[in-house]
Scaffold this motif. Structure first.
Motif, PDB file in Angstrom:
ATOM      1  N   SER A   1       0.853  -1.171   0.000  1.00 60.56           N
ATOM      2  CA  SER A   1       0.000   0.000   0.000  1.00 60.56           C
ATOM      3  C   SER A   1       0.890   1.221   0.000  1.00 60.56           C
ATOM      4  CB  SER A   1      -0.890   0.003   1.245  1.00 60.56           C
ATOM      5  OG  SER A   1      -1.404   1.299   1.439  1.00 60.56           O
TER       6      SER A   1
ATOM      7  N   PRO B   1       1.245   4.263   4.768  1.00 59.01           N
ATOM      8  CA  PRO B   1       1.513   3.397   5.919  1.00 59.01           C
ATOM      9  C   PRO B   1       0.255   3.242   6.769  1.00 59.01           C
ATOM     10  CG  PRO B   1       2.484   5.571   6.251  1.00 59.01           C
ATOM     11  CD  PRO B   1       1.893   5.572   4.882  1.00 59.01           C
ATOM     12  N   THR B   2       0.188   2.146   7.524  1.00 59.14           N
ATOM     13  CA  THR B   2      -0.981   1.947   8.378  1.00 59.14           C
ATOM     14  C   THR B   2      -0.959   2.945   9.535  1.00 59.14           C
ATOM     15  OG1 THR B   2       0.323   0.225   9.410  1.00 59.14           O
ATOM     16  CG2 THR B   2      -1.421  -0.488   7.918  1.00 59.14           C
ATOM     17  N   LYS B   3      -2.166   3.377   9.911  1.00 59.35           N
ATOM     18  CA  LYS B   3      -2.253   4.368  10.985  1.00 59.35           C
ATOM     19  C   LYS B   3      -2.408   3.655  12.318  1.00 59.35           C
ATOM     20  CE  LYS B   3      -4.659   7.374   7.780  1.00 59.35           C
ATOM     21  NZ  LYS B   3      -5.903   8.068   7.431  1.00 59.35           N
ATOM     22  N   PRO B   4      -1.602   4.030  13.298  1.00 58.08           N
ATOM     23  CA  PRO B   4      -1.764   3.422  14.611  1.00 58.08           C
ATOM     24  C   PRO B   4      -2.983   4.036  15.307  1.00 58.08           C
ATOM     25  CG  PRO B   4      -0.042   5.076  14.673  1.00 58.08           C
ATOM     26  CD  PRO B   4      -0.549   5.043  13.265  1.00 58.08           C
ATOM     27  N   THR B   5      -3.516   3.328  16.302  1.00 59.57           N
ATOM     28  CA  THR B   5      -4.604   3.929  17.080  1.00 59.57           C
ATOM     29  C   THR B   5      -4.022   5.083  17.863  1.00 59.57           C
ATOM     30  OG1 THR B   5      -4.324   1.833  18.188  1.00 59.57           O
ATOM     31  CG2 THR B   5      -6.570   2.464  17.602  1.00 59.57           C
TER      32      THR B   5
ATOM     33  N   TYR C   1       6.076   8.802   2.732  1.00 63.34           N
ATOM     34  CA  TYR C   1       4.948   8.631   3.643  1.00 63.34           C
ATOM     35  C   TYR C   1       5.366   7.808   4.860  1.00 63.34           C
ATOM     36  CZ  TYR C   1       2.025  10.135  -0.295  1.00 63.34           C
ATOM     37  OH  TYR C   1       1.470  10.835  -1.327  1.00 63.34           O
TER      38      TYR C   1
ATOM     39  N   ARG D   1       5.390   8.925   8.832  1.00 61.74           N
ATOM     40  CA  ARG D   1       4.694   8.154   9.876  1.00 61.74           C
ATOM     41  C   ARG D   1       5.664   7.745  10.989  1.00 61.74           C
ATOM     42  NH1 ARG D   1       0.291   8.253  12.394  1.00 61.74           N
ATOM     43  NH2 ARG D   1      -0.930   8.289  10.468  1.00 61.74           N
TER      44      ARG D   1
ATOM     45  N   ASP E   1       5.455   8.523  14.881  1.00 63.42           N
ATOM     46  CA  ASP E   1       5.515   7.462  15.885  1.00 63.42           C
ATOM     47  C   ASP E   1       6.574   7.740  16.943  1.00 63.42           C
ATOM     48  OD1 ASP E   1       3.493   6.168  14.664  1.00 63.42           O
ATOM     49  OD2 ASP E   1       4.731   4.695  13.605  1.00 63.42           O
TER      50      ASP E   1
ATOM     51  N   GLY F   1      -5.081   9.874   3.196  1.00 63.04           N
ATOM     52  CA  GLY F   1      -4.375   8.616   3.380  1.00 63.04           C
ATOM     53  C   GLY F   1      -3.295   8.677   4.440  1.00 63.04           C
TER      54      GLY F   1
ATOM     55  N   ASP G   1      -3.973  11.449  10.476  1.00 71.67           N
ATOM     56  CA  ASP G   1      -4.887  10.905  11.465  1.00 71.67           C
ATOM     57  C   ASP G   1      -6.158  11.745  11.511  1.00 71.67           C
ATOM     58  OD1 ASP G   1      -3.079   8.879  12.495  1.00 71.67           O
ATOM     59  OD2 ASP G   1      -1.903  10.576  13.248  1.00 71.67           O
TER      60      ASP G   1
ATOM     61  N   ASP H   1     -10.346   9.170   8.646  1.00 74.67           N
ATOM     62  CA  ASP H   1     -11.036   7.990   8.135  1.00 74.67           C
ATOM     63  C   ASP H   1     -12.536   8.212   7.956  1.00 74.67           C
ATOM     64  OD1 ASP H   1      -8.615   6.794   8.065  1.00 74.67           O
ATOM     65  OD2 ASP H   1      -8.836   5.734   9.978  1.00 74.67           O
TER      66      ASP H   1
END
Lengths: 507, 355
Positions: free
Chosen positions: A252, A255-259, A445, A449, A453, A470, A473, A490
């Motif tokens: 993808s 990058p995946t978003k952390p909670t 990206y 991220r 982090d 994308g 947050d 989101d």
């Protein structure tokens, strides 16, 4: 839409094209086939050879090997003028219009309608009006000075110039890079109309979603070679295109978003910030580890908000607090000292000293720290730079390389390295991926991220709404100098953002 | 990321053509200037023989170079930062007048001539600060701001001197400035010290780094947190300081203060700096290049004088040298691996040559 089943004679046919510069193969076997009326998308990373290919087709370079067939005839031109006369027009990324001349003068530059050396103003203006009407922009007056036009309208002038030469093929090198969403729509409309009139377009863009909207077929080049030709736009998956371009699998782009940690401390607080005539009443907060996106059209005030927070513009009223401490208005020095960093919108003109070596750009914000009593310590500067380059996977990690020779993606990494080295609590990124190719985008990206982090508060501004959604947050939607919406990324879609923007402008 | 052809391309070219390598980069440009200077020396030896090639004459050339040379060092900083200072010549004149007057009218008996020297330097720095403030904080273009100072400083000097030449009769001051140290005149020593200091300041200090950054891209420097305005102000103050030093040197050489001292020196200084290879648009400066530029012009003057040629012919030759030097520099700069388009893999020169 072009129908491949028809035995249409190709307008342009390139076979096994090669071009060498002082022993370096820039092109080593490129094939390309363009049909009349087709929008043919050319993809490739920076350095893949797209520019060399364009410059060969436009008559700037002569090929060393291979064949080019143009409208059934062998193509052998040795100057841009010959190419234009044959009907191949090129619109370069940096628009080649003369700001001080009028629209009409620009269009007929080099082939002025003149009698005995005296320009025929009336004919020129009439022809210009016809061209503008044809391009759907009758409101652009022939006598207007081009310098006063927007980037989008300058592009229209550039296209009109191509048409004035009776172009049958227009090569467009990243035409959307300088445009915002609404202007891009207009560009697409014009491109479709060109296609309907039988004019072919070679369209180069890093934005794959654009290609989906207007392209017919795709050809991909990598390292000077064709790796895929005539892929259908509708059915080729994005992951496949990225794999072809980069030679790597990319799961993808984003990058995946952390909670998000709701208890993370608020690092940056902006209260009621105002710059008269540009924006007003801007409130925002960013927590440690959070990426906040600012979405809006060009002219919405999004870049100005960022620059004012940074102190590059002096706010008329309002407050910017970093870690609870209020920053003085209009002082970049204070913002940097407090731990803020900005990667500006125009990387080349605002961010980098292009003719200086990499390390001097990386240490631009922090070189006094390595100095003792005003004496530079270039050894340490180089060592720290090398560390950053290695960490950012910029190869070769040579601190002495001239910054100008780097690709857009690597230049962006230099700016990130500058602030990583300096150490920031708040990082402001304006258009972090403009002019950066797809493979490098994913890397950038991921870097952003990672930075978040590690606890940095990040604000990202981009004209590409999908990028803001994308990557971020939380997203602020800005229109007309006001914040219209503040919520999780989101919960939004691109069309929802555009709806908000449109209703905001109308209101 | 894959290695783009650009990177290998540049290296390949420099490897192929050692001559291009020799002449590219800052040291390469200096080599070109050294060659030009050697040619001039050769011309001098051929045309004037022993009259030219003796230690005494070499010292004459260096003495001739020293005052313009000191100004040119300050000018190198200003131009490297993308500015220009047209006022240095008249500020030199003003410092000479103020220093002489202060001595004649105020301090003559009570204090050392060093006070007079300090006053001269102070006047130079003050004039430079005014330039700097007007440019950095007033937002006036450097060309205009320093043009105004050129006119105003000359006017002030005339007013103060009442259009008279003030003769300075201080034995100790004269003794120091006409003395030789290790066989070399003091003026040349001062020049050498300013050159050494200037080189160090530009290449080894944060001040120098800021100067290059401001000239290379002022906006990028500002957004990286550098106080561009303050630095700009300091730069013009530095140029003023060198004008003050040159003013004192002029007093030492002529033992008189007059408002016409230093007339048109600004143009000689700019010519030397530009011929030396410092870019007028800023971002790149070379102290050694400036020194060579100054030496080329003073050697030229000397060769012409030795051959009893008129100053008019000399001026024409100067003009020609400036143009030729700048054209050569641009040619060499184009050959260096510097590209507008990062994706295009080759230097501009190579393909067109083959075509």
């Amino acid at each position: 839409m072009i129908n491949d089943d028809h035995a249409t004679e190709p307008l342009l046919s390139v076979r096994a094209l090669s071009k060498e510069f002082s022993g370096v193969r820039a092109l080593a076997g490129v094939d390309l086939e363009v049909l009349p009326g087709e929008v043919h998308c050319l993809l490739g990373q920076n350095g893949a050879g797209k520019s060399t290919l364009i410059k060969t087709l436009s008559g700037t370079y002569r090929p060393d090997g291979g064949t080019i067939t143009w409208a059934g005839e062998p193509f052998a031109v040795s100057s841009p003028i010959e190419a234009i006369t044959l009907g191949i027009a090129t619109m370069y990324q940096e628009l080649d219009v003369v700001d001080g001349l009028s629209v009409a003068e620009n269009i007929f530059l080099g082939h002025e309608k003149a009698r005995a050396g005296i320009t025929d103003r009336r004919t020129t203006h009439r022809l210009t009006r016809e061209l503008m009407t044809r391009l759907g922009h009758p409101q652009i007056h022939p006598g207007t000075e081009v310098g006063t036009l927007s980037a989008a309208n300058k592009q229209i002038v550039s296209m009109a110039r191509a048409l004035s030469h009776n172009a049958r093929l227009i090569i467009m090198d990243e035409p959307s890079a300088v445009l915002d969403s609404a202007e891009v729509e207009n560009l697409f409309r014009v491109v479709r109309e060109l296609g309907a009139a039988g004019i072919a377009v070679i369209y180069i863009s890093h934005r794959l979603e654009e290609i989906r909207q207007i392209g017919h077929r795709i050809s991909v080049i990598k390292d000077g070679r064709s790796v895929a030709n005539n892929l259908p736009v509708e059915t080729t998956p994005t992951s496949e295109l990225i794999r072809l371009m980069t030679g790597r699998e990319v799961a993808s782009v984003f990058p995946t978003k952390p909670t998000l940690d709701a208890s993370a401390p608020v690092v940056l607080e902006v209260e009621n910030l105002e710059l008269p005539g540009v924006f007003s009443g801007v409130d925002l907060t960013v927590r440690s580890g959070e990426i906040l996106g600012l979405a809006g059209l060009v002219g919405s005030g999004r870049s100005e908000i960022l620059e004012t927070i940074y102190g590059a513009r002096r706010a008329d009223s309002g407050r910017v607090r970093l870690g609870g401490k209020t920053l003085p208005a209009g002082s970049v020095q204070a913002a940097v000292a407090a731990g803020m960093g900005l990667s500006p919108e125009e990387r080349k003109s605002q961010g980098l000293i292009l003719d200086e070596p990499i390390y001097r750009n990386v240490t631009l914000a922090s070189f006094p720290r390595f100095a003792r009593g005003g004496l530079l310590n270039e050894g340490v500067e180089r060592a720290r730079t090398r560390e950053q380059l290695t960490a950012l996977e910029l190869r070769p990690a040579d601190p002495d390389r001239v910054t100008r020779t780097l690709s857009g993606g690597n230049q962006q990494k230099i700016l990130l390295a500058r602030w990583l080295l300096h150490g920031t609590r708040v990082l402001l990124l304006d258009e972090p991926t403009r002019g950066v190719d797809v493979g490098a985008r994913a890397e950038i990206y991921a870097l952003i991220r990672e930075l978040a982090d590690s606890g940095t508060a990040v604000i990202v501004v981009s004209s590409e709404i999908d990028e803001v959604l994308g990557l971020s947050d939380r997203v602020l939607v800005v229109a007309d100098g006001r914040v219209l919406h503040d919520g999780p990324a989101d919960d939004l879609t691109e069309s929802a953002v555009l709806d908000l923007v449109m209703s905001g402008v109308a209101a | 990321m894959s290695v783009s052809p650009t990177q290998t391309g540049d290296h390949a070219v420099t490897r192929k053509n050692p001559l291009a390598l020799l002449f590219s980069g800052s040291s390469g440009r200096s080599i070109g200037l050294v060659i030009a200077l050697l040619v001039l020396v050769l011309v001098g030896i051929i045309t004037a023989g022993d009259r030219f090639a003796n230690i005494g004459n070499v010292l004459v050339i260096l003495r001739l170079a020293s005052i313009i040379g000191v100004i040119s060092i300050g000018m190198t900083f200003v131009i490297t930062a993308g500015g220009i200072d047209l006022s240095v010549g008249s500020v030199l004149g003003l410092t000479s007048v103020v220093a002489t007057l202060s001595w004649v009218q105020a301090f003559a008996d009570q204090s050392s001539w060093i006070v007079m020297v300090l006053i001269a330097l102070l006047v130079g720095v003050a004039a430079g600060f005014v330039n700097g403030v007007v440019i950095a904080y007033g937002g006036v273009v450097a060309f205009i701001a320093t043009l105004a100072m050129l006119v105003a400083a000359r006017g002030l000097a005339e007013l103060l001197a009442n259009r008279n030449t003030q003769v300075l009769n201080v034995a100790s001051f004269k003794a120091v400035f006409t003395a030789n140290f290790l066989g070399i005149p003091v003026l040349i020593w001062i020049f050498a010290l300013v050159v050494a200091g200037g080189w160090f300041l530009l290449n080894r200090t944060t001040f120098g780094r800021r100067t290059i950054a401001v000239g290379g891209n002022a906006e990028a420097a500002r957004l990286a947190g550098i106080n561009v305005k303050r630095h700009t102000m300091y730069l013009y103050a530095l140029a003023g300081l060198t004008a003050g030093i040159a003013g004192v040197m002029m007093l030492g050489r002529t033992t008189a203060g007059t408002s016409t001292h230093g007339t048109l020196y600004e143009l000689d200084a700019i010519a030397a700096v530009v011929v030396g290879g410092t870019l007028l648009v800023g971002g790149r400066g070379t102290i050694m290049g400036t020194v060579l530029g100054v030496l080329i012009f003073s050697t030229l003057t000397n060769v012409f004088t030795q051959n009893n040629l008129s100053t008019s012919v000399q001026a024409i030759a100067k003009g020609a040298i400036i143009v030729i030097a700048v054209i050569l520099q641009q040619r060499l700069a184009n050959r260096a691996p510097k590209k507008k388009d990062p994706e295009a893999p080759a230097p501009v020169v190579a393909p067109s040559r083959r075509a």
